[in-house]
Design a protein around this motif. Structure first.
Motif, PDB file in Angstrom:
ATOM      1  N   TRP A 459       0.616  -3.329  -2.092  1.00  0.00           N
ATOM      2  CA  TRP A 459       1.045  -3.507  -0.712  1.00  0.00           C
ATOM      3  C   TRP A 459       0.525  -4.857  -0.260  1.00  0.00           C
ATOM      4  O   TRP A 459      -0.209  -5.542  -0.983  1.00  0.00           O
ATOM      5  CB  TRP A 459       0.478  -2.396   0.184  1.00  0.00           C
ATOM      6  N   SER A 495       3.590  -2.888   4.689  1.00  0.00           N
ATOM      7  CA  SER A 495       2.984  -4.151   4.261  1.00  0.00           C
ATOM      8  C   SER A 495       3.047  -5.147   5.411  1.00  0.00           C
ATOM      9  O   SER A 495       3.890  -6.049   5.438  1.00  0.00           O
ATOM     10  CB  SER A 495       3.703  -4.711   3.032  1.00  0.00           C
ATOM     11  N   LYS A 498       3.302  -9.045   4.881  1.00  0.00           N
ATOM     12  CA  LYS A 498       4.446  -9.698   4.240  1.00  0.00           C
ATOM     13  C   LYS A 498       4.929 -10.883   5.070  1.00  0.00           C
ATOM     14  O   LYS A 498       5.563 -11.814   4.546  1.00  0.00           O
ATOM     15  CB  LYS A 498       5.581  -8.709   4.019  1.00  0.00           C
ATOM     16  N   GLU A 509      10.245  -3.907  -1.101  1.00  0.00           N
ATOM     17  CA  GLU A 509       9.400  -2.716  -0.919  1.00  0.00           C
ATOM     18  C   GLU A 509       9.777  -1.679  -1.971  1.00  0.00           C
ATOM     19  O   GLU A 509      10.383  -0.653  -1.669  1.00  0.00           O
ATOM     20  CB  GLU A 509       9.573  -2.180   0.499  1.00  0.00           C
ATOM     21  N   ARG A 512       8.429   2.005  -1.570  1.00  0.00           N
ATOM     22  CA  ARG A 512       9.059   2.721  -0.453  1.00  0.00           C
ATOM     23  C   ARG A 512      10.525   3.026  -0.763  1.00  0.00           C
ATOM     24  O   ARG A 512      11.014   4.132  -0.515  1.00  0.00           O
ATOM     25  CB  ARG A 512       8.933   1.881   0.811  1.00  0.00           C
TER      26      ARG A 512
END
Length: 823
Positions: A459, A495, A498, A509, A512
């Protein structure tokens, strides 16, 4: 005797123009030394005698006829060679290319089968005899690849028969098959491993099918019956069967290597070697994918069965599975190609059946007719897709012909017999439906083009490791050392950092987006994308999925990409056991890594002491600190607070067990009667939060919650940073504190002492868990503002010299094979 050299292009030109081919004629029939020697040994021998390089000999002599020259001599001393130019006009060039009297060649690779090859040979003789009854001429060619003594001893019984033998030392099943195909004389070739068995009608049936169906294709038996380690039936299907989902090939193979095809076709599509790169295997799977991509269909010969022995141990397939081999990148897995073929398959599935307009439909006895006053419908609805493919029976029934063949093969292999319980309950294997084919296409689209670097992170939250990943990405982007950069966050979590990535970075991601996939499926998906896309660099910064992938498929990934990892420190259990990714995975993937980066020398030395890793792969990259602001000399000398009524102490970090916020609480309790105020920022990331209630109960602690890096805090209000970690690398929060002019009191663990020199650039506490030592140090600092100013000033000087962006850029620029070469 003569050696005839020609390429396919030479042959065509000679046939068209009747031009002369060069023939190197040997003056004596005694050509090679005593004993059987392999093809490449012959090439080596001839290159020396003819004073021609081996590469030229192989290039010019790709059609080299070797078999007539299996001769021996008492001594090499009697060997005499002459080079002669002979003019020959070819009226039938094909007669020079191979012996056209052979219809089909059976190529049998052998290595360590021993007497298991006996049932194989008996089944081949039986199938060849049946084919002979139908006028089919069969050649049997055994290619022994580095055979053991038992295998060599078994096949020695056939030395004086019509069976042809070659001995090679490839130690590679694909290369051995290729060699056998090249040596074969038949118009068609069928392959059989030396521990499997042909069904009686396989040679005749496969040849008849190919000759009755024009065009190039590869045919397989309708059934494989697997035996020994497990019993199962594998009913294969044609590639143009609507049930054949091409997307499944991303995870599983549809057809075994047991196949028949034109020899020319097999020469055009040789098997890939799997020994050159240890991580790759399943050469037949790759062959199937490559031929399909080029439009070569794979068809099933009806009412044929062959028998596959699944060894309990020792087979090349078992070795591939045990060593985590994977099918190599191939044209089918190009996302555009795969998407097109999958879409075409779906359209074929949905295509309504063709109806011959000249044949009247069968009358429906229950439909109204004109004679009874009813009316026929003007059109009949076409059946939907669900009617095109009937639902399979709950228990597929084996056809009678297969049961008969199963019973008959018992005479050759006693392990094979259709006992009633087995025939009724045998497991039917079906190629599993892939759950990653569609995600693969989606991920490839997200990945994009021209990617040189891929970063694997769990992450991008507010942590030191996350900032390290961002630092490398910024350095590559700012120096123009990368093409496109992709960051894969492999955990199913937010995150927030990012946003700190360079604007051009592609952030995916992964965790996810693909949380619905199993861990194994996620691993396969990410591995397949990286293998196919071949980025220059894959850099893992604390992604466990990345480590698992490096362990299992690192051999394959390292074939096209340089693999790097960043490590920081050992973790520790409450009982004191060292844990972490280095302990769990590093030893298993170390050999495939191009480099290991740490942010501190202490951990690098610890790894070397523990595992004996060599220096050449390991490097310390001190991380860049935030830009150091210019502070007025007076402010540095006064350093906040000579006129303050309270001594303000900052504690900022994760509220996880590693950072030992409980020590902070104990220190605050020790200082309860002093004019000290503790200001706490942070939140739990890895562990449960057990400290917040204690913060709220303490009179001299103020808890503010999470924070977004030290520069986001009102640091000018605080007098010192307190850091109480139990284990660590070289934490970024210390770099930030020093850059902002804050003196540091920190536990003496990990690589902290590389930055904090006690009494010079800060203050170290050892042992780390003694609250009295922290309290005493804080009290001395509260009474001595000039000391705080001097320490802060010297720490900033170290930061400028060793932790600047210029110094970090220099380190990144000189990592071997890490950056894209600048033009």
């Amino acid at each position: 005797m003569a050696l005839v050299f020609f390429t396919a292009e030479d042959a065509k030109e000679a046939q068209r123009t009747q031009r002369i081919l060069i023939i190197t004629q040997l003056a004596t029939c005694d050509v090679f030394p005593e004993g059987e020697i392999g093809f490449f040994q012959k090439i080596r021998f001839l290159s020396v005698r003819l004073a021609v390089s081996r590469s030229d000999l192989m290039t010019f002599g790709i059609g080299l006829i070797i078999r007539p020259l299996r001769l021996s001599v008492p001594s090499l001393r009697s060997l005499r060679l002459k080079k002669l130019m002979v003019s020959i006009k070819f009226t039938n060039i094909q007669s020079c290319e191979m012996n056209m009297n052979i219809d089909i060649s059976v190529v049998i690779p052998a290595h360590h089968e021993g007497r298991l090859a006996h049932p194989t040979m008996m089944s081949v003789f039986r199938s060849a005899a049946y084919a002979g009854e139908k006028g089919i001429k069969t050649e049997i060619l055994v290619v022994m690849d580095a055979p053991d003594e038992k295998t060599r001893a078994y096949f020695s019984r056939y030395e004086k028969t019509e069976i042809l033998f070659e001995t090679v030392a490839f130690r590679d099943l694909g290369l051995t098959r290729n060699f056998g195909v090249a040596q074969a004389s038949g118009r068609y070739v069928t392959l059989l491993d030396a521990d499997n068995l042909f069904g009686k009608n396989w040679i005749a049936g496969s040849l008849a099918y190919l000759e009755s169906h024009p065009g190039d294709m590869i045919v397989h038996p309708e059934y494989h019956l697997v035996f020994e380690a497990e019993n199962l039936i594998w009913q294969q299907m044609s590639s143009d069967d609507p049930r054949c989902d091409i997307g499944n090939l991303i995870e599983n193979n549809y057809w075994d290597a047991n196949c028949t095809a034109k020899r020319k076709l097999m020469m055009k599509y040789p098997y890939e070697a799997t020994t050159a790169t240890p991580g790759f295997g399943f050469e037949d799977w790759h062959f199937n994918c490559k031929t399909l991509t080029d439009g070569i269909p794979h068809r099933i010969v009806p009412e044929t069965v062959n028998f596959l022995r699944k060894k309990r141990a020792g087979s090349l397939l078992a070795q591939s599975l045990q060593t985590h081999r994977i099918v190599r990148p191939n044209p089918l897995f190009d996302p555009d190609v795969l998407a097109s073929m999958m879409e075409n398959a779906v359209m074929e599935l949905l295509r309504p059946p063709e109806i011959d307009s000249e044949v009247p439909p069968e009358a429906d006895p229950e439909a109204p007719s004109e004679t009874d006053g009813g009316h026929r419908a003007e059109s009949v609805p076409l059946p939907g897709p669900e009617r095109i493919i009937p639902e399979p029976d709950a228990k597929p029934r084996l056809p009678d012909w297969l049961i008969r063949e199963w019973r008959d093969i018992h005479e050759i292999e006693p392990q094979l017999f259709p006992e009633k319980w087995l025939a009724e309950d045998i497991f039917f294997y079906e190629v599993p439906t892939s759950h990653i084919a569609r995600p693969y296409l989606e991920l490839c689209e997200l990945y994009g083009k021209d990617v040189s670097h891929v970063f694997l992170v769990p992450w991008l939250v507010k942590g030191g490791a996350d900032l390290v990943a961002i630092n490398y990405i910024r350095s590559l982007a700012n120096q123009g050392l990368a093409g496109e950069i992709v960051v894969m966050a492999t955990c199913d979590t937010d995150s927030p950092w990012k946003e700190r990535l360079p604007e051009s970075t592609r952030f995916i991601e992964f965790g996810r987006r693909y949380a619905h996939l199993s861990d194994e499926e996620q691993e396969k998906l990410l591995t397949r994308v990286l293998l196919q896309m071949m980025p220059r660099v894959i850099h893992n910064v604390n992604s466990e999925l990345g480590y698992k992938m490096f362990v299992r498929y690192g051999n394959a990934l390292a074939d096209a990409s340089k693999l790097y990892v960043s490590l920081f420190c050992m973790d520790m259990t409450p009982e004191g056991r060292s844990v972490g990714y280095a302990i769990m995975y590093l030893s298993e993937c170390f050999d495939n890594l191009s480099g290991i980066f740490t942010d501190n020398l202490a951990y690098l030395r610890k790894l070397q002491e523990t595992y004996g890793f060599e220096d050449r792969k390991m490097a310390v990259h001190y991380q860049p600190a935030p830009p150091v602001p210019d502070l007025p000399e007076k402010e540095m000398s006064d350093l906040k607070g000579a006129k303050k009524t309270h001594f303000d102490i900052l504690w900022a970090g994760r509220l996880d067990r590693q950072k030992r916020a409980d020590i902070l609480i104990s220190v605050a309790e020790k200082c309860r009667k002093l004019p000290f105020r503790f200001h706490v920022y942070g939140s739990s990331v890895l562990d449960a939060d057990i400290c917040t209630p204690a913060f709220e109960a303490a009179e001299n602690i103020t808890y503010y919650g999470s924070f977004n890096g030290l520069p986001s805090l009102p640091v000018h209000q605080y007098d010192v940073l307190l850091y109480t970690s139990q284990w660590d690398g070289l934490p970024n929060v210390l770099l930030e504190a020093i850059s902002l002019g804050l003196p540091v009191v920190a536990s003496d663990v990990g690589g902290i002492s590389e930055l904090i020199r006690h009494g010079e650039t800060g203050f170290l506490i050892a042992p780390y868990d003694n609250p009295d030592l922290y309290a005493d140090c804080l009290q001395k600092l509260s009474d001595n503002p000039p000391l705080r100013a001097a320490v802060a000033r010297d720490a900033r000087k170290m930061l400028v010299s060793r932790h600047s962006w210029d110094a970090f850029h220099e380190k990144v620029r000189h990592i071997p094979d890490y950056g894209v070469p600048q033009i």
